[in-house]
Each structure stands twice: as C-alpha cells, then as structure tokens.
Design an enzyme around this catalytic site. Structure first.
Site, PDB file in Angstrom:
ATOM      1  CG  HIS A 129      -1.877  -1.307   1.019  1.00 36.55           C
ATOM      2  ND1 HIS A 129      -2.862  -1.516   2.194  1.00 36.55           N
ATOM      3  CD2 HIS A 129      -2.320  -2.147   0.138  1.00 36.55           C
ATOM      4  CE1 HIS A 129      -3.495  -2.432   1.983  1.00 36.55           C
ATOM      5  NE2 HIS A 129      -3.234  -2.698   0.614  1.00 36.55           N
ATOM      6  CG  LEU A 374      -5.779  -9.282   3.829  1.00 36.60           C
ATOM      7  CD1 LEU A 374      -6.948  -8.550   3.326  1.00 36.60           C
ATOM      8  CD2 LEU A 374      -5.660 -10.703   2.963  1.00 36.60           C
ATOM      9  CG  PHE A 375       1.143 -10.087   4.521  1.00 31.71           C
ATOM     10  CD1 PHE A 375       1.044 -10.261   5.904  1.00 31.71           C
ATOM     11  CD2 PHE A 375       0.821 -11.106   3.758  1.00 31.71           C
ATOM     12  CE1 PHE A 375       0.708 -11.612   6.512  1.00 31.71           C
ATOM     13  CE2 PHE A 375       0.607 -12.465   4.165  1.00 31.71           C
ATOM     14  CZ  PHE A 375       0.768 -12.556   5.562  1.00 31.71           C
ATOM     15  CB  CYS A 376       0.344  -3.154   4.265  1.00 27.87           C
ATOM     16  SG  CYS A 376      -0.124  -2.414   5.928  1.00 27.87           S
ATOM     17  CB  ALA A 377       0.358  -6.500  -0.174  1.00 23.63           C
TER      18      ALA A 377
END
Length: 458
Positions: A129, A374-377
């Site tokens: 992100h 979701l790992f900022c992705a």
C-alpha cells in the site's frame, strides 16, 4: 568531527548480532523460551552494531544546521556524512539527491507530491500500500498482477505504449515482494520505462535489507526504503534519486530548514526563497538519531559483505521452503512460481486453519513471532488466495474448510540476524501444530487472536 563506531566481525555461518537475541518470553503452556523473531518484513531487529554506534553518538547529540556550538557542528557533520554514506550504499549518481524522510511510505508520498502536472503513474496491483496508494492525485493506471517476470515487463510495455508520449510518466515497482519475497525484474522494467520516456521509482523496502541495491546499475530514477526494515530503529527513511522533479516542486513541508530566505513584503505578504538541495523537503528539526542509525546499518551491511549475507540467507530460504514442502497441508504463496528467486520472506496458508489462530498459537505456545493477515498488500494477497474482500472469522474456528480458500495468510520473514535454530524451531512448530492442533483455546479480542486464559487447556 566524528564519534567512535563499532566494527563488524563477519561470518558466513553465523547471524549478525542483533538486539533482543537473548530476550525470553512466557509460554501460555508454562515456562519461558528465547523469542524467535521471524517478522523481519514488518520491522527487523536493530543490529547490535547500529545500537552501539548510536549509543556512542547520543551524548554528543545537538541541533542540526541550527547552532554554532561544538555539539551542533558535530551533529551537523554527522547528519551530512550520513547522507554521503547512504548515497554510497545505494550507488547514487553524482547528481542524485538523498532526502531523509520518516519511512518508505513518507518517501513515496513525497515523490507523489513532486510529480509534474498531468503526470501519468503506472503501478502494479501487487504493490504494498505504501507504493500503491500515494498517487491518488495523479492519473493512475493500475496493472494486473503478472505471473512471470517476462509478463511483468510485457504488461508494462503495453501500458506505456498506449500513453500520451508527450507527457511525463512514472512507473512504481517493488524490488522484492513483501508477501512472497519474490524478486522483480527491476532492471528490465527500468529499461522498458525509459524506452517509452517514463521514469521509474523502486520501492526497495524489502530489497535493501536482503540484497545490494545500486541505483546506477539498475538504472532507476529513484529508490525509497525504510530504516526500520534495514536493522535501524527510530523511524527514518530515504528517497534517493534524480533532483529535477524534487527541485521544481513546492516543498513537501513548509517550514524552517526548507527555506533559505524569508522576508516580509511591503504589501504585508511574505516572500520565500526555498533551498534547491535535499533540505528543500526536510523542513523542521530532523531525526538525527534515525538518520545516523540508517547510516550505521548501511556501513554494517557493507562491511559484513552482502555476498556473504545473501549466501547465508538463501540457505535459510531453501531450508524453510524444504521444511514447509514436507507438510502437505501447507501451501506457499507465489506469483512467479515455486522456483522464483526470493529474499527471506514467505507467505503460506494451512488447510483447515484460520491464519490468525495459527499465528497466535506459534507465539503463545512456541514463542515464535510471525505475521498474519493481508500484509498491507490486500489486492496481491487476494489475487494469490483467489478470494474477495471479506471479514475474517473468529480466530478459534477454522477459517477455511478443506478444499476451500483461506481469507488471509501467514508470513514468516528473516534476515541477517536470524539464527538457524529459530528456523528449525519454526518448522518443528508448524509440523506439530498441523499434526496435533493447538494445545490451548483462543478467542478474538479487539480484533486480535489471543489465548483464552479463562478456558481450560486443550
């Protein structure tokens, strides 16, 4: 002016010393265990060398670019010499600028604020992100996730071929995925961008801690990375690269340090002459400790020898992949295929397990810290999982039944400070959890999965 610095004693077989290597944590099942930090992709532990260098400087701390006193002069020299160290670490060209920021996110937002008018931006949906979202005020083209490096280059070339050839354009791409760890074809993407008159910025947040990054060799226009992923604490980052767009833009922040001269006009207004150096975008009192910690990390990694560090990390990557492959219920996520080169970052799902529950059990029952979610992705993880945006279920119940798709993933990440024993403990814990299940019950509390200490042990 200088302060003393520590030295590195590199070894191919041993990890670099990091803070927290001897920290013990309580287990919900009883007793304590040395903590296994396997969440480097979020924030790596600080190198002991970095901490020692900062501690040696701390008594000499003073204001930067502001004072005539000895400590101010020393701090200013240290701040500017840190800029030189970072430039050397990145292989910057003579005309490049190194701007100190708070993080990769801050660096890319700074570049987004400096885009020329009517600039087109091209970014893959696979980005973190930090590099996916800053371009909202530009004309953005989001590119679908490629399934091979060659497809990534071809996708970019098609998109660039269809743009207005006379306007400015920027391509933003990661160097290594924060989800899969896979290396992207940066040099080839840069060549494609330049062939179509576009520029390119490299998000090196996950690449720089694991692999050499050379701006001139990769032929990228800018590089952004964060200190907290490069074994350097204190919240600092870097944007390094071409100066022209940065010099032509209004200062990212208006204030002291960014201005060379400020004067009142006769009509009551204010005239400002802004710096044309990196200081233009470094308004306010700078994070001297953070900047120095980045420089200390750059020196430590360089002196340890990246070839040695990469070789050791690749051995750990191979061991983790081999160990996870021995557990049929585990599926490792990949964009480019199982054999794609990657850094020490792997994400996976476990059949029948809620990812939050699995990660919580690793922590509470084994003292192992990983990441889940979701790992900022989000677009990338949902593409890899084949799922639509949904709210995760309760942590104590399976998130996906056998044959169904998981909503989230588990990520294990490691680097120069990771002992072999932590990797082996992680693999053993995965095998045991899958075979026997968690030994404790868990519940959702404020969005987190935590041990239910009020319930009986399983």
């Amino acid at each position: 002016m200088s302060v003393p610095t520590a030295a590195v004693a590199p070894s191919l077989c041993a990890p670099l010393p990091v803070l927290g290597a001897d920290v013990t944590v309580p287990l919900v099942t009883g007793g304590d265990v040395t903590y296994a930090a396997l969440d480097y992709a979020a924030s790596s532990p600080a190198l002991q060398r970095v901490w020692d260098d900062v501690a040696a400087y701390a008594p000499y701390y003073g204001s930067v670019h502001r004072g005539a006193g000895y400590l101010s002069q020393l701090s200013t020299d240290l701040f500017e010499s840190s800029r030189v160290t970072v430039a050397e670490f990145l292989g910057c060209r003579a005309e490049d600028q190194v701007v100190f920021t708070r993080s990769t996110t801050d660096s890319l937002n700074l570049l987004a604020a400096a885009l020329p008018a009517d600039c087109q931006v091209f970014v893959f949906e696979t980005e973190h992100h930090a590099s996916l979202l800053p371009w909202r005020d530009a004309r953005v083209t989001y590119l679908d996730a490629p399934r091979t490096p060659d497809q990534a280059v071809a996708t970019l070339e098609r998109a660039l071929a269809g743009r207005d050839p006379h306007g400015p354009a920027l391509v933003c791409v990661t160097g290594a995925s924060n989800v899969t760890g896979e290396l992207w074809p940066v040099r080839e993407l840069a060549a494609a961008a330049h062939a179509h008159g576009a520029r390119i910025v490299l998000d090196a947040a996950q690449l720089a801690p694991h692999h050499p990054v050379d701006i001139a060799e990769l032929d990228v226009d800018w590089v952004a990375f964060s200190g907290h992923k490069l074994y350097a604490p204190f919240g600092s980052g870097v944007l390094a690269g071409r100066a022209d767009w940065l010099v032509d833009a209004e200062p990212y922040l208006a204030g002291g340090g960014a201005s060379r001269k400020v004067a009142r006009r006769t009509d009551g207004g204010v005239d400002v002459e802004w710096h044309t150096t990196a200081a233009r975008h470094e308004a306010g009192s700078p994070n001297v400790i953070g900047v120095y910690s980045i420089a200390a990390a750059c020196r430590a990694l360089t002196e340890a020898g990246f070839d040695r560090l990469v070789a050791r990390e690749q051995r750990l990557v191979a061991r983790v992949r081999e160990g996870l492959a021995d557990v049929p219920e585990v599926t490792v996520l990949s964009l480019f295929g199982d054999d794609a080169p990657r850094v020490g970052v792997l994400s996976f799902v476990v059949e029948g397990w809620n990812s939050s529950h699995f990660a919580a059990a690793l922590s509470a029952e084994y003292g192992i810290g990983v990441r889940d979610g979701l790992f900022c992705a989000h677009p990338l993880v949902r593409t890899l999982l084949g799922s639509e945006p949904q709210e995760p279920g309760e942590c104590g119940a399976p998130e996906a039944a056998p044959g169904e798709r998981s909503l989230n993933a588990i990520r294990v990440s490691f680097g120069a400070g990771t002992p072999d024993e932590h990797v082996e403990r992680f693999l053993g814990a995965v095998r045991e959890l899958v075979a026997t299940g968690a030994r404790w019950t868990y519940r959702t509390e404020e969005g987190r999965c935590v041990p239910d200490r009020g319930a009986a042990q399983v």
